[in-house]
Scaffold this active site. Structure first.
Site, PDB file in Angstrom:
ATOM      1  N   SER A 238       0.754  -1.312   0.009  1.00 15.59           N
ATOM      2  CA  SER A 238       0.073  -0.001  -0.117  1.00 15.59           C
ATOM      3  C   SER A 238       0.921   1.306  -0.059  1.00 15.59           C
ATOM      4  O   SER A 238       1.656   1.571  -1.096  1.00 15.59           O
ATOM      5  CB  SER A 238      -1.079  -0.142   1.454  1.00 15.59           C
TER       6      SER A 238
ATOM      7  N   ASP B  86      -9.535  -4.635  -5.513  1.00 18.19           N
ATOM      8  CA  ASP B  86      -9.110  -3.505  -4.348  1.00 18.19           C
ATOM      9  C   ASP B  86      -9.963  -2.410  -4.317  1.00 18.19           C
ATOM     10  O   ASP B  86     -10.527  -1.672  -5.279  1.00 18.19           O
ATOM     11  CB  ASP B  86      -7.705  -3.121  -4.816  1.00 18.19           C
TER      12      ASP B  86
ATOM     13  N   HIS C 108      -7.204  -5.665  -1.288  1.00 18.48           N
ATOM     14  CA  HIS C 108      -6.268  -4.778  -1.062  1.00 18.48           C
ATOM     15  C   HIS C 108      -5.100  -5.528  -0.072  1.00 18.48           C
ATOM     16  O   HIS C 108      -3.963  -5.200  -0.522  1.00 18.48           O
ATOM     17  CB  HIS C 108      -6.883  -3.560  -0.318  1.00 18.48           C
TER      18      HIS C 108
END
Length: 438
Positions: free
Chosen positions: A245, A337, A372
């Site tokens: 991320s 995601d 994600h």
């Protein structure tokens, strides 16, 4: 942005065996076995039940207690074969938290207790704690193998934890960075060390707001990289960046713009090149706040942040110049995601690298219906969870995306391929790669 699940460096789970038809079991003593009894978290287990009557409906149930004292469970419904056996790796679960022949379904399909769905006749679907199991086995799942050394780092303002593999070395190095949830997250680093990499879990978003705002990202991360690089057990020219991320955005920025460090390769999970983090994080968060109007909510009121960086900008001043990347790069993308526009980002990064003539350095792992938080294999899937916004302290319920079975498959495939990617680019030869053993 991301927040990790509450999973320990060492964890136990209990596997129990239930049956309903007591009259069919008279005079028999079913045997439940799990091999290995102790193993790394990314190691498959073999679950077998023997000495059953043929065609008996049975339920296998796993239970895990997290570091936060939360209980997680999974269960599968099976029918014993003609030899009175159930072999989880080969036999299909007929229902429960997973279906089909899934060797690790009793782990990756775990859900918070309660929450089991209504099942089929002859099988247990709830109330496990109120029943007496026929057989119970406790197994251990480790992130950190015996012999791995754990060292707290407090040098030159850098905070983190360094994990050293057992043995004389030298080893390749990895700088490991998590996402916008902040804090110090160690379990991926200690598992990397268990596979032969000196790995440092880096804290770069502290719960101390004054400290976070003082971190000038380029300088701070370069210092951290050099701490790994200059360790006497590390091959100085073989250090990688590993980010999830926001940590992936940091890795991309360092690989493109740093004049002081040269990563040998990068693994970037669920990240984007749109975040320009070669500046103080206070400025990065101010830009996020400015885009806050793009926040959406799903039908259950969960926060969807993926639109923050859309449309992908065309101005190079608003994204990393991917043409400057000079090392092998692996991008890991979940197509569902909901936290970050990683699919659109990967497409744009590919086009930029193709135009610059460095697309040969790019490897993309793209997974349908994965979300994600693509993490270690066989760990539970989090489609949504609570999250504390770093810059405001607000607690929200965030939708990460992904569906349990495809997300579990993605985690298993990604981890195997990322380890191979690191070995390929960091180890001098295949013969020099140590074998991970517990």
């Amino acid at each position: 942005m991301s927040i990790p699940p509450s999973l320990p460096i060492c964890g136990c789970f209990c596997l129990v065996f239930f049956y309903r038809c007591l009259s069919t079991m008279v005079g028999t003593y079913p045997l439940l076995s799990v091999q290995p009894m102790r193993g790394l978290v990314d190691e498959k287990i073999q679950v077998v039940v023997r000495n059953l009557p043929p065609a008996l409906s049975v339920t296998l149930h796993s239970l895990h207690r997290s570091e936060d004292n939360d209980f997680w469970e999974a269960f599968g419904h099976y029918t014993s074969n003609d030899q009175g056996m159930v072999t989880v790796a080969k036999d299909a679960s007929l229902g429960g938290t997973y279906e089909g022949a899934e060797p690790m379904g009793l782990l990756w399909s775990m859900q918070p207790v309660p929450g089991s769905r209504t099942g089929l006749s002859g099988h247990m679907t709830e109330g496990f704690s109120k029943q007496s199991p026929l057989a119970t086995v406790v197994t251990e799942r480790w992130y950190m193998a015996p012999g791995v050394c754990r060292i707290h780092i407090r040098e030159h303002g850098v905070r983190g934890t360094l994990f050293l593999p057992p043995g004389p070395g030298p080893f390749p190095g990895v700088l490991d960075m998590w996402g916008g949830g902040g804090g110090l997250v160690e379990y991926r680093s200690c598992l990397l060390a268990s596979h032969g990499f000196v790995s440092m879990a880096l804290e770069y978003l502290s719960h101390d707001k004054n400290r976070t705002s003082d971190i000038e990202s380029t300088t701070y991360f370069e210092k951290a990289f050099r701490i790994v690089q200059e360790h006497p057990l590390v091959m100085k020219d073989r250090v990688a960046l590993f980010g999830l991320s926001l940590g992936a955005s940091v890795a991309l920025n360092l690989a493109a713009y740093s004049k002081d460090i040269s990563p040998k390769c990068c693994v970037c999970i669920s990240g984007s090149h749109v975040h320009r983090v070669n500046q103080a994080f206070s400025k990065v968060f101010r830009k996020m706040n400015k885009d806050g109007y793009k926040t959406r909510f799903d039908e259950e009121g969960r926060v969807v942040w993926r639109d923050f960086i859309l449309p992908i900008p065309t101005d190079l001043g608003e994204k990393v110049d991917m043409g400057r990347i000079k090392c092998p790069l692996m991008l890991v993308v979940g197509e569902d995601d909901q936290n970050l526009a990683t699919v659109e980002s990967a497409k744009d990064m590919t086009q930029m690298m193709r135009a610059a003539g460095n697309e040969h350095l790019l490897t993309i792992l793209q997974y349908p219906d994965a979300g994600h938080l693509i993490e270690m294999p066989y760990t539970p899937h989090f489609r949504a969870s609570s999250f504390i916004v770093q810059q405001t302290g607000q607690k929200v319920m965030v939708l990460w995306g992904g569906y349990t079975k495809p997300h579990a498959d993605a985690q298993e495939d990604f981890w195997e391929k990322s380890l191979s990617f690191l070995r390929q680019h960091l180890y001098p030869s295949p013969d020099s790669v140590p074998k991970a053993k517990l």
